[in-house]
Structure formats: structure tokens, C-alpha cells
Write a protein that holds these residues in place. Structure first.
Motif, PDB file in Angstrom:
ATOM      1  N   GLU A   1       0.824  -1.200   0.000  1.00 21.55           N
ATOM      2  CA  GLU A   1       0.000   0.000   0.000  1.00 21.55           C
ATOM      3  C   GLU A   1       0.868   1.264   0.000  1.00 21.55           C
ATOM      4  OE1 GLU A   1      -2.992   1.959   3.163  1.00 21.55           O
ATOM      5  OE2 GLU A   1      -3.528  -0.087   2.536  1.00 21.55           O
ATOM      6  N   ALA A   2       1.921   1.252   0.802  1.00 20.77           N
ATOM      7  CA  ALA A   2       2.828   2.408   0.866  1.00 20.77           C
ATOM      8  C   ALA A   2       3.511   2.662  -0.478  1.00 20.77           C
ATOM      9  CB  ALA A   2       3.868   2.199   1.973  1.00 20.77           C
ATOM     10  N   LEU A   3       3.730   1.589  -1.241  1.00 18.70           N
ATOM     11  CA  LEU A   3       4.381   1.706  -2.546  1.00 18.70           C
ATOM     12  C   LEU A   3       3.378   1.891  -3.683  1.00 18.70           C
ATOM     13  CD1 LEU A   3       7.096  -1.077  -2.118  1.00 18.70           C
ATOM     14  CD2 LEU A   3       7.417   1.411  -1.963  1.00 18.70           C
ATOM     15  N   SER A   4       2.099   1.980  -3.345  1.00 15.04           N
ATOM     16  CA  SER A   4       1.023   2.130  -4.335  1.00 15.04           C
ATOM     17  C   SER A   4       0.999   0.997  -5.359  1.00 15.04           C
ATOM     18  CB  SER A   4       1.130   3.489  -5.051  1.00 15.04           C
ATOM     19  OG  SER A   4       0.999   4.538  -4.129  1.00 15.04           O
ATOM     20  N   VAL A   5       1.218  -0.214  -4.862  1.00 19.58           N
ATOM     21  CA  VAL A   5       1.158  -1.409  -5.702  1.00 19.58           C
ATOM     22  C   VAL A   5       0.101  -2.333  -5.117  1.00 19.58           C
ATOM     23  CG1 VAL A   5       2.450  -3.434  -6.513  1.00 19.58           C
ATOM     24  CG2 VAL A   5       3.599  -1.224  -6.329  1.00 19.58           C
TER      25      VAL A   5
ATOM     26  N   SER B   1       0.049  -5.224  -9.631  1.00 23.11           N
ATOM     27  CA  SER B   1      -0.534  -4.252 -10.552  1.00 23.11           C
ATOM     28  C   SER B   1       0.492  -3.614 -11.486  1.00 23.11           C
ATOM     29  CB  SER B   1      -1.272  -3.164  -9.775  1.00 23.11           C
ATOM     30  OG  SER B   1      -0.387  -2.514  -8.877  1.00 23.11           O
ATOM     31  N   ASN B   2       1.753  -3.646 -11.112  1.00 21.87           N
ATOM     32  CA  ASN B   2       2.792  -3.064 -11.962  1.00 21.87           C
ATOM     33  C   ASN B   2       3.369  -4.080 -12.955  1.00 21.87           C
ATOM     34  OD1 ASN B   2       4.293  -4.683 -10.270  1.00 21.87           O
ATOM     35  ND2 ASN B   2       5.513  -3.017  -9.388  1.00 21.87           N
ATOM     36  N   GLY B   3       2.747  -5.274 -13.031  1.00 20.59           N
ATOM     37  CA  GLY B   3       3.183  -6.285 -13.990  1.00 20.59           C
ATOM     38  C   GLY B   3       4.218  -7.253 -13.456  1.00 20.59           C
ATOM     39  N   VAL B   4       4.743  -6.986 -12.289  1.00 23.58           N
ATOM     40  CA  VAL B   4       5.760  -7.852 -11.698  1.00 23.58           C
ATOM     41  C   VAL B   4       5.110  -9.123 -11.156  1.00 23.58           C
ATOM     42  CG1 VAL B   4       7.464  -8.045  -9.822  1.00 23.58           C
ATOM     43  CG2 VAL B   4       7.288  -5.927 -11.156  1.00 23.58           C
ATOM     44  N   GLU B   5       5.778 -10.260 -11.359  1.00 22.70           N
ATOM     45  CA  GLU B   5       5.349 -11.528 -10.790  1.00 22.70           C
ATOM     46  C   GLU B   5       6.461 -12.063  -9.901  1.00 22.70           C
ATOM     47  OE1 GLU B   5       3.737 -14.459 -13.451  1.00 22.70           O
ATOM     48  OE2 GLU B   5       2.729 -12.923 -14.670  1.00 22.70           O
ATOM     49  N   VAL B   6       6.076 -12.569  -8.725  1.00 20.23           N
ATOM     50  CA  VAL B   6       7.042 -13.086  -7.760  1.00 20.23           C
ATOM     51  C   VAL B   6       6.602 -14.485  -7.337  1.00 20.23           C
ATOM     52  CG1 VAL B   6       8.051 -12.740  -5.456  1.00 20.23           C
ATOM     53  CG2 VAL B   6       7.576 -10.763  -6.927  1.00 20.23           C
ATOM     54  N   SER B   7       7.523 -15.409  -7.349  1.00 18.94           N
ATOM     55  CA  SER B   7       7.241 -16.764  -6.894  1.00 18.94           C
ATOM     56  C   SER B   7       7.096 -16.766  -5.375  1.00 18.94           C
ATOM     57  CB  SER B   7       8.376 -17.705  -7.310  1.00 18.94           C
ATOM     58  OG  SER B   7       8.110 -19.024  -6.874  1.00 18.94           O
ATOM     59  N   ALA B   8       6.125 -17.547  -4.874  1.00 18.63           N
ATOM     60  CA  ALA B   8       5.876 -17.581  -3.428  1.00 18.63           C
ATOM     61  C   ALA B   8       5.241 -18.912  -3.053  1.00 18.63           C
ATOM     62  CB  ALA B   8       4.958 -16.432  -3.022  1.00 18.63           C
ATOM     63  N   ARG B   9       5.277 -19.208  -1.764  1.00 19.16           N
ATOM     64  CA  ARG B   9       4.567 -20.388  -1.284  1.00 19.16           C
ATOM     65  C   ARG B   9       3.067 -20.096  -1.338  1.00 19.16           C
ATOM     66  NH1 ARG B   9       7.122 -21.607   4.482  1.00 19.16           N
ATOM     67  NH2 ARG B   9       6.192 -19.566   4.761  1.00 19.16           N
ATOM     68  N   PRO B  10       2.258 -21.083  -1.704  1.00 23.91           N
ATOM     69  CA  PRO B  10       0.809 -20.850  -1.721  1.00 23.91           C
ATOM     70  C   PRO B  10       0.264 -20.398  -0.370  1.00 23.91           C
ATOM     71  CG  PRO B  10       1.304 -22.828  -2.944  1.00 23.91           C
ATOM     72  CD  PRO B  10       2.589 -22.388  -2.278  1.00 23.91           C
TER      73      PRO B  10
END
Length: 156
Positions: free
Chosen positions: A66-70, A92-101
Motif C-alpha cells: 500500500e505504501a508503494l502504491s502497488v 498491478s505493476n506487472g511484476v510476478e514473484v514466486s511464493a509459497r501458496p
């Protein structure tokens, strides 16, 4: 990709291992994912609307976004390899990050992001429960109403 909803978390016996149960929004398949106690607590807190005195990790992550407006747009559960589930966070900025479900679901519940599972994952690990067996799911939901995050171990 199929849209999923979080049914809830519970402790599987006799292993005493927490699971999160997802259900297809438009279908009859359920997806059980074994998770850690900390993540189970985080998911349970979010579902029950518990606001801790200080932000937990997933609350902090939400606040940083929220602080980064993403915004977290979607959580995609993409694969199941050797018994391990994989997910991607799509921002929302198009970035995808791998994470644990488990972390992804805890964050999605805090941000309102939509959760999806790939058809391959659902074919491999999904369990179809026809409507006539919904009473079992209702029993699970009733169980969820009686469980508290403390049931998953230390909530810190």
C-alpha cells in the motif's frame, strides 16, 4: 486457470498438520494444501477478521504494498512438483514473484486479491465433492467456526 475461494484451515489428524482448503468458485473440486502452523494462523486471523496489536508478516507485506502504491492483483497456484505446491504473486505493476501458496493465500485474504489454480494442479491434487456430499463440507465449515488461531500453535 480456475478461480478458487478459501474454505478455511484445519488441523489434519493424526499428523497434526494444518491444511488450507480451497474450492473452485465454478465447480465441485476442492484443493487441500498442507501448510505450516504460522501460515495457518495467518490465514485463520484474516478469515476471522482478527487484528493483531502489531502487524504480523502478512499484514506488514500488505502495508508495504500500500505504501508503494502497488496492488496484489492475483495469486496463481501454478504447479505441484514432488508434493510441493508453487504459486506466483501478480502485482498491478506487472511484476510476478514466486511464493509459497500458504503465504500467497494469507496475503490474498488481506488484500482482496483473487486466487486461481491451474487446471494441471486441480487435475493432480483436486478432489471432486459432488453436491450430494456437501454435508461433509458443511461439517468442515462448522468445524472452522469453532477453531481459533491458537489451535495451530504459537501465534507469534
Amino acid at each position: 486457470m480456475k478461480q478458487m475461494e478459501v474454505v478455511g484451515v484445519r488441523v489434519e489428524m493424526p499428523s497434526n498438520q494444518p491444511i488450507v482448503l480451497l474450492k473452485e468458485t465454478e465447480g465441485d473440486r476442492y484443493l487441500p494444501i498442507w501448510i505450516g502452523a504460522v501460515e495457518a494462523t495467518a490465514i485463520a486471523f484474516a478469515q476471522q477478521g482478527v487484528l493483531p496489536a502489531r502487524p504480523l508478516t502478512h499484514d506488514l507485506f500488505r502495508d508495504v504494498l500500500e505504501a508503494l502504491s502497488v496492488q496484489l492483483r492475483t495469486v496463481n497456484i501454478t504447479a505441484l512438483r514432488e508434493g510441493i505446491f508453487y504459486a506466483d504473486l501478480v502485482f498491478s505493476n506487472g511484476v510476478e514473484v514466486s511464493a509459497r501458496p500458504s503465504d500467497s493465500i494469507a496475503l490474498a485474504l488481506r488484500t482482496g486479491a483473487t486466487i486461481f489454480a491451474s487446471e494441471d494442479v486441480l487435475e493432480e491434487a483436486g478432489v471432486a465433492i459432488p453436491d450430494e456430499q456437501e454435508d461433509e463440507v458443511e461439517k468442515f465449515r462448522e468445524f472452522l467456526d469453532t477453531i481459533s488461531p491458537e489451535d495451530f500453535g504459537r501465534a507469534g
